[in-house]
Design an enzyme around this catalytic site. Structure first.
Site, PDB file in Angstrom:
ATOM      1  N   ASP A 111      39.588  40.331  31.722  1.00 43.37           N
ATOM      2  CA  ASP A 111      38.273  39.754  31.955  1.00 43.37           C
ATOM      3  C   ASP A 111      38.187  39.247  33.382  1.00 43.37           C
ATOM      4  O   ASP A 111      39.138  38.703  33.920  1.00 43.37           O
ATOM      5  CB  ASP A 111      38.020  38.588  30.996  1.00 43.37           C
ATOM      6  CG  ASP A 111      37.793  39.080  29.580  1.00 43.37           C
ATOM      7  OD1 ASP A 111      37.525  40.283  29.435  1.00 43.37           O
ATOM      8  OD2 ASP A 111      37.909  38.270  28.645  1.00 43.37           O
ATOM      9  N   SER A 151      39.533  43.264  50.324  1.00 36.88           N
ATOM     10  CA  SER A 151      38.973  42.268  51.234  1.00 36.88           C
ATOM     11  C   SER A 151      39.248  42.711  52.664  1.00 36.88           C
ATOM     12  O   SER A 151      40.239  43.390  52.932  1.00 36.88           O
ATOM     13  CB  SER A 151      39.626  40.910  50.971  1.00 36.88           C
ATOM     14  OG  SER A 151      39.429  40.048  52.059  1.00 36.88           O
TER      15      SER A 151
END
Length: 456
Positions: free
Chosen positions: A3, A362
């Site tokens: 999740d 990133s």
């Protein structure tokens, strides 16, 4: 364990509305001992491995962001400021000024006045930006070792202009391009030093022979005219006065064209039976030992499981860590920041394993990381077929990413394809992660990351 919070990759949702002129906030200054934010990921991993104390990590957290502003390294926010200026959509010299610098206030006032002037003239970005403008931006991207997220943002922006650019455009233009900027995460200095060394104009002066100098910009003048004017108005002298306080000279931060850090750009597109549509690697941040390697696959279906394996010590030299179902259609394409930092912060793993994903990274990421693998797993791409101990070949100079063996045994290309075809027949489609809302719409309409990840 898979999740995840709402993904950050929402840039392609909806139409991109670019104003007539762009002025972004300045860059965050570095903290004590030139501490910068992207180092926190590495320190966090070191703390979890017991290499530093919780108190040390807390100190780093409290001092890594000493001011407002964009990322204090060449991350995505900093890269896209530079891309905006390189496209001609920001006032010359305005990218990556420290957020607390008086110069930023002066530029903001000038930008406001110029925006009004452009509005009165009825000039819009479409009247200025051309394919030549985008080629200039990509050449600057190569010179600065910009974020791999630019390979999503720039094609998506170009698409809104009716100009088609994809990852192959970057790969083609990066070949033989000169890499000049010594800024973190690939380099030595924090991002504020980029402005001190002369910023985008200094980069452009060094790669002038590679640029289209006749493109129009928001000043109402061409790029070539802007560069000449900056030489006359004291811009460089003002920038360098800041750098002198650190006992540095501009070439310490921005190398000359004839003395580059590298001469083959900074990103590459790899292809093969694992990534038929391509994948992306920032090779300027990859250890030379990993430019050519054969590794054993360790597949994970989400980032959380992968990073747990890295931090627990169950990943070993010679492994290829796969994180899949993290592409645009799989989970909205969030960044794999903490996994890359956990790997690169480990002296042994950082030079002996690779991270391969259909997700993105990133701008702070560094180390042996291959992303944007396409087609993605959620689209039935070959990355979904990889199993434990398959042999994976990475060859950055030859632009190759392929499966060359099964269960640790090298096989012929035909044999590998036959086994992959058998696995493909057994592959069960996964339920969509998002069943309502904007992310459901995005996952249903997103194009390949190699084209920009925008919605059709």
């Amino acid at each position: 364990s898979c999740d995840k919070a709402v993904p950050a990759h929402l840039m392609a949702i909806g139409r991109i509305n670019i104003p007539s002129i762009i002025i972004t906030g300045g860059v965050m200054e570095a903290g004590p001992d030139l501490l910068t934010l992207e180092q926190i990921g590495a320190y966090s991993a070191m703390c979890q491995r017991g290499e530093i104390t919780e108190e040390q990590l807390t100190w780093y957290k409290h001092h890594a962001c000493p001011s407002c502003g964009a990322c204090s390294f060449m991350g995505t926010a900093s890269t896209m400021q530079i891309m905006a200026e390189a496209l001609g959509l920001m006032l010359p010299g305005s990218a990556l000024m420290p957020a607390t610098c008086q110069d930023l206030k002066d530029f903001a006032e000038k930008a406001g006045k110029q925006a009004v002037a452009l509005a009165k003239m009825g000039l819009k970005p479409r009247d200025m930006v051309t394919m030549d403008s985008f080629e200039n931006a990509i050449m600057v991207h190569a010179a600065i070792s910009g974020s791999t997220n630019s390979l999503l943002h720039i094609p998506a922006i170009a698409h809104e202009f009716g100009i088609e650019i994809d990852a192959d455009t970057f790969d083609r233009m990066h070949r033989n391009a000169h890499y000049l900027l010594d800024i973190r995460p690939a380099g030595k200095w924090p991002a504020q030093f980029f402005y001190y060394a002369g910023g985008v104009p200094r980069i452009m002066e060094e790669i002038k022979s590679m640029l289209h100098l006749d493109v129009m910009t928001v000043t109402g003048k061409t790029l070539g005219e802007n560069l000449e004017e900056l030489k006359q108005n004291g811009f460089y002298e003002t920038c360098h006065s800041y750098l002198e306080k650190w006992n540095l000279k501009p070439p310490d931060v921005i190398r000359s064209f004839d003395n580059p850090i590298g001469t083959d750009g900074t990103v590459a597109v790899l292809r093969g039976n694992l990534a038929p549509e391509g994948s992306v690697v920032k090779h300027s941040a990859v250890p030379r030992e990993m430019f050519q390697a054969v590794l054993k696959a360790r597949p994970f279906d989400c980032e959380e499981d992968a990073i747990a394996a890295v931090l627990s010590g169950s990943i070993h030299p010679g492994d290829a860590v796969f994180i899949r179902y993290e592409g645009p259609k799989g989970s909205g394409m969030p960044e794999m920041f903490y996994t890359t930092e956990a790997i690169s912060s480990d002296p042994e793993l950082g030079k002996t394993i690779a991270l391969i994903t259909d997700g993105r990274f990133s701008g702070a990421s560094k180390g042996p990381a291959v992303g944007h693998v396409s087609p993605e797993a959620a689209d039935g791409g070959p990355i979904a077929l990889v199993e434990e101990d398959d042999l994976i070949r990475i060859d950055i100079p030859e632009r190759i990413l392929e499966i060359i063996g099964i269960k640790g045994q090298e096989l012929s290309a035909k044999e590998v394809e036959q086994i992959l075809e058998e696995r493909r027949k057994k592959l069960q489609p996964r339920e969509p992660k998002y069943k309502k809302g904007v992310l459901k719409i995005y996952s249903e309409h997103a194009v390949s990351p190699m084209r920009g990840g925008y919605m059709e």
